[in-house]
Design an enzyme around this catalytic site. Sequence first.
Site, PDB file in Angstrom:
ATOM      1  N   THR A 135      -6.957  -9.693   2.067  1.00 21.64           N
ATOM      2  CA  THR A 135      -5.496  -9.755   2.145  1.00 21.64           C
ATOM      3  C   THR A 135      -4.800  -8.628   1.386  1.00 21.64           C
ATOM      4  OG1 THR A 135      -5.472 -11.085   0.146  1.00 21.64           O
ATOM      5  CG2 THR A 135      -5.527 -12.285   2.249  1.00 21.64           C
ATOM      6  N   HIS A 162      10.133   4.490  -5.592  1.00 22.23           N
ATOM      7  CA  HIS A 162      10.884   3.661  -6.544  1.00 22.23           C
ATOM      8  C   HIS A 162      10.037   3.124  -7.691  1.00 22.23           C
ATOM      9  CE1 HIS A 162      14.275   2.544  -3.466  1.00 22.23           C
ATOM     10  NE2 HIS A 162      13.974   3.835  -3.467  1.00 22.23           N
ATOM     11  N   GLY A 193      -5.538 -10.371  -3.753  1.00 20.62           N
ATOM     12  CA  GLY A 193      -6.419 -10.528  -4.926  1.00 20.62           C
ATOM     13  C   GLY A 193      -6.551  -9.220  -5.678  1.00 20.62           C
ATOM     14  N   HIS A 223      15.049   4.474 -11.726  1.00 23.25           N
ATOM     15  CA  HIS A 223      13.660   4.063 -11.459  1.00 23.25           C
ATOM     16  C   HIS A 223      12.776   4.306 -12.678  1.00 23.25           C
ATOM     17  CE1 HIS A 223      14.848   3.239  -7.462  1.00 23.25           C
ATOM     18  NE2 HIS A 223      15.110   4.501  -7.158  1.00 23.25           N
ATOM     19  N   CYS A 236      -9.121  -5.526   0.148  1.00 24.83           N
ATOM     20  CA  CYS A 236      -9.827  -6.813   0.232  1.00 24.83           C
ATOM     21  C   CYS A 236      -9.328  -7.483   1.513  1.00 24.83           C
ATOM     22  CB  CYS A 236      -9.624  -7.675  -1.018  1.00 24.83           C
ATOM     23  SG  CYS A 236      -7.953  -8.244  -1.355  1.00 24.83           S
ATOM     24  N   ASP A 287     -13.776  -5.223  -1.738  1.00 19.17           N
ATOM     25  CA  ASP A 287     -14.770  -6.296  -1.766  1.00 19.17           C
ATOM     26  C   ASP A 287     -15.361  -6.401  -0.365  1.00 19.17           C
ATOM     27  OD1 ASP A 287     -12.961  -7.708  -0.202  1.00 19.17           O
ATOM     28  OD2 ASP A 287     -12.765  -9.412  -1.561  1.00 19.17           O
ATOM     29  N   HIS A 288     -16.167  -7.444  -0.140  1.00 22.62           N
ATOM     30  CA  HIS A 288     -16.831  -7.597   1.161  1.00 22.62           C
ATOM     31  C   HIS A 288     -15.833  -7.708   2.317  1.00 22.62           C
ATOM     32  CE1 HIS A 288     -16.018 -11.506  -0.587  1.00 22.62           C
ATOM     33  NE2 HIS A 288     -15.959 -11.997   0.637  1.00 22.62           N
TER      34      HIS A 288
HETATM   35  C1  RB5 Z   1     -12.626 -12.842   0.359  1.00 26.18           C
HETATM   36  O1  RB5 Z   1     -13.021 -13.831   1.225  1.00 26.18           O
HETATM   37  C2  RB5 Z   1     -11.120 -12.835   0.162  1.00 26.18           C
HETATM   38  O2  RB5 Z   1     -10.733 -13.943  -0.566  1.00 26.18           O
HETATM   39  C3  RB5 Z   1     -10.732 -11.567  -0.522  1.00 26.18           C
HETATM   40  O3  RB5 Z   1     -11.144 -10.480   0.247  1.00 26.18           O
HETATM   41  C4  RB5 Z   1      -9.254 -11.333  -0.787  1.00 26.18           C
HETATM   42  O4  RB5 Z   1      -8.501 -11.539   0.349  1.00 26.18           O
HETATM   43  C5  RB5 Z   1      -8.699 -11.989  -1.962  1.00 26.18           C
HETATM   44  O5  RB5 Z   1      -7.509 -11.882  -2.253  1.00 26.18           O
END
Ligand code: RB5
Length: 142
Positions: free
Chosen positions: A66, A97, A69, A133, A64, A7-8
Amino acid sequence: MIAIGCDHGGVELKDEIVKHLEKKGIECKDVGCYTSESCDYPVYAKKVTDLITSKECKEGILVCGTGIGMSIAANKVKGIRAAVCGDCFSAQATKEHNNANVLCLGARVVGTGLALKIVDTFLETEFSNGERHVRRIDMLEQ
Ligand code: RB5
C-alpha cells in the site's frame, strides 16, 4: 544516488523502478528485498532512511503493498519526510511544499506506468524554498 527498498508486496515494482531509473542514468542503491518471500517492511524502511540520514543518498523510494506501512516506518525517523503518493500532483506538491525526501508507493494500488510517472515527477521536482514552507518544515523538526 537514489536509495530504494521494498517488502515482498513491492518487489516487482521496485525492480521496475530500478530498471527505469538506471536506463535514465540514475544510479540506485537497492537495499532489497529481492524475492517475494514474506518479510517485514520496517527492516527495509530503516535501511533506506539510514542511507538518507547518513547523507549517502539525498532521496529514497520505498515500495510495499500500500505504501502506508513504509511511510509510517520512515516518518518515525528524524529528518525523514516520507509521502505516499498515488498521483503526480501529490508527488510534485509534496516535494515543493514538504521537501519530502522519501517517496512511498503502493504496488497493489498503482499500476507500473503510473508509478514510474510518479517517480519521475518526484525526482524532477525541487523544493520551492518558500518562506512559509521552510517555517513549517522547521516546526516538524522541533
Ligand atoms: C504485506 O502484505 C503488506 O501488509 C505490506 O506490503 C504493506 O502494504 C504494509 O503497509
